[in-house]
Scaffold this active site. Structure first.
Site, PDB file in Angstrom:
ATOM      1  N   ARG A  26       0.821  -1.211   0.000  1.00  0.00           N
ATOM      2  CA  ARG A  26       0.000   0.000   0.000  1.00  0.00           C
ATOM      3  C   ARG A  26       0.860   1.268   0.000  1.00  0.00           C
ATOM      4  NH1 ARG A  26      -5.180  -1.856   1.467  1.00  0.00           N
ATOM      5  NH2 ARG A  26      -5.909   0.018   0.466  1.00  0.00           N
ATOM      6  N   ARG A  30      -2.402   6.910   0.126  1.00  0.00           N
ATOM      7  CA  ARG A  30      -2.545   6.873   1.580  1.00  0.00           C
ATOM      8  C   ARG A  30      -1.682   7.845   2.362  1.00  0.00           C
ATOM      9  NH1 ARG A  30      -3.507   0.993   4.096  1.00  0.00           N
ATOM     10  NH2 ARG A  30      -5.678   1.503   4.291  1.00  0.00           N
ATOM     11  N   ARG A  39      -5.328  13.328  -5.901  1.00  0.00           N
ATOM     12  CA  ARG A  39      -6.645  12.762  -5.604  1.00  0.00           C
ATOM     13  C   ARG A  39      -7.689  13.861  -5.385  1.00  0.00           C
ATOM     14  NH1 ARG A  39     -10.329  11.135  -2.830  1.00  0.00           N
ATOM     15  NH2 ARG A  39     -10.552   9.443  -1.342  1.00  0.00           N
ATOM     16  N   ASP A  76      -7.098  -1.300  -7.435  1.00  0.00           N
ATOM     17  CA  ASP A  76      -7.655  -1.943  -6.250  1.00  0.00           C
ATOM     18  C   ASP A  76      -8.058  -3.371  -6.584  1.00  0.00           C
ATOM     19  OD1 ASP A  76      -8.515  -0.805  -3.386  1.00  0.00           O
ATOM     20  OD2 ASP A  76      -9.791  -2.488  -3.936  1.00  0.00           O
ATOM     21  N   TYR A 152     -15.960 -10.063  -0.337  1.00  0.00           N
ATOM     22  CA  TYR A 152     -16.536  -8.743  -0.648  1.00  0.00           C
ATOM     23  C   TYR A 152     -17.825  -8.873  -1.446  1.00  0.00           C
ATOM     24  CZ  TYR A 152     -12.692  -6.068   1.250  1.00  0.00           C
ATOM     25  OH  TYR A 152     -11.789  -5.501   2.115  1.00  0.00           O
TER      26      TYR A 152
HETATM   27  O1  CP3 Z   1      -0.268  -1.143  -2.730  1.00  0.00           O
HETATM   28  C1  CP3 Z   1      -0.518  -0.084  -3.337  1.00  0.00           C
HETATM   29  O2  CP3 Z   1      -0.096   0.991  -2.955  1.00  0.00           O
HETATM   30  C2  CP3 Z   1      -1.314  -0.165  -4.642  1.00  0.00           C
HETATM   31  C3  CP3 Z   1      -2.694   0.133  -4.537  1.00  0.00           C
HETATM   32  C4  CP3 Z   1      -3.645  -0.712  -3.725  1.00  0.00           C
HETATM   33  C5  CP3 Z   1      -4.845  -0.154  -3.208  1.00  0.00           C
HETATM   34  N1  CP3 Z   1      -5.575  -1.178  -2.671  1.00  0.00           N
HETATM   35  C6  CP3 Z   1      -5.218   1.262  -3.291  1.00  0.00           C
HETATM   36  C7  CP3 Z   1      -6.220   1.803  -2.359  1.00  0.00           C
HETATM   37  C8  CP3 Z   1      -3.640  -2.087  -3.419  1.00  0.00           C
HETATM   38  C9  CP3 Z   1      -2.578  -3.156  -3.666  1.00  0.00           C
HETATM   39  C10 CP3 Z   1      -4.874  -2.360  -2.773  1.00  0.00           C
HETATM   40  C11 CP3 Z   1      -5.258  -3.716  -2.333  1.00  0.00           C
HETATM   41  C12 CP3 Z   1      -6.463  -3.891  -1.525  1.00  0.00           C
HETATM   42  N2  CP3 Z   1      -7.648  -3.212  -1.600  1.00  0.00           N
HETATM   43  C13 CP3 Z   1      -6.612  -4.922  -0.562  1.00  0.00           C
HETATM   44  C14 CP3 Z   1      -5.578  -5.980  -0.249  1.00  0.00           C
HETATM   45  C15 CP3 Z   1      -4.479  -5.498   0.603  1.00  0.00           C
HETATM   46  C16 CP3 Z   1      -4.806  -5.305   2.042  1.00  0.00           C
HETATM   47  O3  CP3 Z   1      -4.580  -4.179   2.532  1.00  0.00           O
HETATM   48  O4  CP3 Z   1      -5.252  -6.258   2.700  1.00  0.00           O
HETATM   49  C17 CP3 Z   1      -7.904  -4.794  -0.007  1.00  0.00           C
HETATM   50  C18 CP3 Z   1      -8.510  -5.656   1.076  1.00  0.00           C
HETATM   51  C19 CP3 Z   1      -8.557  -3.708  -0.682  1.00  0.00           C
HETATM   52  C20 CP3 Z   1      -9.949  -3.227  -0.510  1.00  0.00           C
HETATM   53  C21 CP3 Z   1      -9.995  -1.808  -0.079  1.00  0.00           C
HETATM   54  N3  CP3 Z   1      -9.640  -0.730  -0.880  1.00  0.00           N
HETATM   55  C22 CP3 Z   1     -10.386  -1.294   1.185  1.00  0.00           C
HETATM   56  C23 CP3 Z   1     -10.836  -2.146   2.366  1.00  0.00           C
HETATM   57  C24 CP3 Z   1     -10.259   0.111   1.143  1.00  0.00           C
HETATM   58  C25 CP3 Z   1     -10.645   1.131   2.178  1.00  0.00           C
HETATM   59  C26 CP3 Z   1      -9.716   1.186   3.308  1.00  0.00           C
HETATM   60  C27 CP3 Z   1      -8.259   1.415   2.933  1.00  0.00           C
HETATM   61  O5  CP3 Z   1      -7.534   0.434   2.944  1.00  0.00           O
HETATM   62  O6  CP3 Z   1      -7.864   2.561   2.627  1.00  0.00           O
HETATM   63  C28 CP3 Z   1      -9.746   0.439  -0.140  1.00  0.00           C
HETATM   64  C29 CP3 Z   1      -9.436   1.805  -0.627  1.00  0.00           C
HETATM   65  C30 CP3 Z   1      -8.096   2.061  -1.184  1.00  0.00           C
HETATM   66  N4  CP3 Z   1      -7.412   1.226  -2.022  1.00  0.00           N
HETATM   67  C31 CP3 Z   1      -7.333   3.246  -0.970  1.00  0.00           C
HETATM   68  C32 CP3 Z   1      -6.151   3.086  -1.715  1.00  0.00           C
HETATM   69  C33 CP3 Z   1      -5.023   4.067  -1.866  1.00  0.00           C
HETATM   70  C34 CP3 Z   1      -7.765   4.459  -0.138  1.00  0.00           C
HETATM   71  C35 CP3 Z   1      -8.691   5.313  -0.940  1.00  0.00           C
HETATM   72  C36 CP3 Z   1      -8.380   6.782  -0.800  1.00  0.00           C
HETATM   73  O7  CP3 Z   1      -8.834   7.354   0.187  1.00  0.00           O
HETATM   74  O8  CP3 Z   1      -7.702   7.326  -1.681  1.00  0.00           O
END
Ligand code: CP3
Length: 342
Positions: A26, A30, A39, A76, A152
């Site tokens: 991640r 973030r 963003r 994502d 999901y």
């Molecule tokens: O790793 C990276 O930086 C690449 C991008 C990436 C995102 N999500 C961007 C994102 C990756 C590899 C993911 C994977 C992901 N997404 C997982 C598996 C990894 C893990 O953490 O267990 C899961 C379960 C998700 C589903 C998801 N997406 C959730 C639960 C959420 C909300 C909470 C959170 O983690 O922020 C997201 C949103 C998300 N995906 C954001 C980002 C940068 C935040 C959105 C924002 O506010 O910009």
């Protein structure tokens, strides 16, 4: 295009490297103010994911700012359920929400295995990233593991217990298998397209592996992950099954090159149980709340624990949003400096 830094690919294949490569789960988005700036110009997370030029820009930010040895494509895991017909909303500060979910056999009629064209924006983002990176570091593609995506699609979002998804494994295993099979097929096509577009390594995120009993994880989790691993031979594959410490012997038999470890795993035990795999991980992301001295001590401990085994330094799970980017830069510097000296 030849890579100027291929440390991570050589480590993934079990080769010797001058130092331990490092990236951070991640890392894109973030924590970086530079990400927020991009963003905030858009309507939200999904628009960013679907705008290839900007997705490429935020993919490269951590390479420039944090000094990591790989870029992971900004996207994502929920791209797959969406391409299969279940759209999601990303609710600010809460997470994903699916207005429609899957509970019964007839719900399966709402979805399809996935038209590859519906995910073109991801492939385009990889192509642009590849051009812009000009071989500086490899690009990691990714997808969610079938069990996590299934969760999901059934729950409609995150959950404390995942009891709706888990109950189906007892009450309608045939339907669960059908849905898991569809997700698997869709994911294989998706990863292959990412590789064609330029991903040099792929990671499968099984974020909710740890909530299943071991026999269910074998039957409904690893069974489908193994199909994906068997289908991808073009690039190294990493399997990250969070919380599935009890499944390491089985994970060792998968045809993947690297296994991601969360911070609950003991690296020394993992080395014994996964003799054929490169290990990735597994610093506790909470270490970043400590001072620099403690960060350095923890990095030393981690590098020492993985010594003698092919290793890619990373966290035990995704970085937390309130982490200070300066601490992360320091972590990356420590890995580079300390692993070089040994
Ligand atoms: O790793 C990276 O930086 C690449 C991008 C990436 C995102 N999500 C961007 C994102 C990756 C590899 C993911 C994977 C992901 N997404 C997982 C598996 C990894 C893990 O953490 O267990 C899961 C379960 C998700 C589903 C998801 N997406 C959730 C639960 C959420 C909300 C909470 C959170 O983690 O922020 C997201 C949103 C998300 N995906 C954001 C980002 C940068 C935040 C959105 C924002 O506010 O910009």
């Amino acid at each position: 295009m030849s890579l100027k830094n291929d440390l991570i690919l050589r480590a993934a294949r079990g080769g010797k490297t001058e130092r331990t490569p490092v990236w951070i789960m991640r890392q894109a988005g973030r924590i970086l103010p530079e990400y927020r700036a991009v963003r905030d110009r858009l309507s939200g997370f999904k628009e960013l994911v679907k705008t290839p030029e900007l997705a490429a820009e935020v993919t490269i930010q951590p390479v420039d700012i944090l000094g990591v040895d790989a870029a992971i494509i900004f996207s994502d895991i929920l791209v797959i359920p969406e391409a299969m017909g279940l759209t999601y909303e990303m609710v600010e500060k809460k997470g994903p929400y699916f207005p429609q979910t899957i509970h019964s056999q007839s719900d399966l009629l709402k979805i399809e295995t996935g038209d590859p064209d519906k995910r073109n924006y991801v492939y385009k983002a990889i192509e642009i990233t590849k051009n812009k990176l000009d071989g500086r570091v490899p690009i990691i593609g990714f997808a969610g593991a079938p069990w996590t995506i299934f969760s999901y699609m059934v729950e409609g979002g995150g959950s404390k217990t995942f009891s709706k998804a888990r109950r189906l494994l007892y009450t309608n295993a045939a339907m669960a298998d059908q849905l898991l099979g569809m997700i698997t097929e869709s994911t294989i096509g998706y990863l292959k397209h990412q590789i064609q577009a330029g991903a040099e390594m792929v990671q499968i995120f099984d974020s909710w592996a740890g909530i299943l009993p071991p026999d269910h994880y074998t039957r409904f989790g690893l069974e489908y992950i193994s199909k994906i691993c068997d289908a991808i031979s073009e690039v190294p594959v990493t399997v990250f099954a969070k919380g599935a410490w009890w499944a390491m012997e089985e994970i060792n038999t998968l045809s993947c090159q690297t296994v991601g470890l969360d911070w609950n795993m003991n690296p020394k035990k993992a080395k014994r149980k996964l003799p054929n795999k490169t290990l990735q991980g597994n610093l506790d992301p909470c270490v970043f709340y400590a001072d620099d001295h403690s960060i350095k001590t923890e990095v030393k401990k981690m590098l020492h624990a993985f010594e003698g085994h092919p290793h890619i330094a990373n966290l035990g799970h995704g970085i937390y949003p309130d982490t200070d980017p300066e601490k992360v830069k320091y972590f990356v510097e420590c890995v580079k400096e300390l692993s070089h000296q040994r």
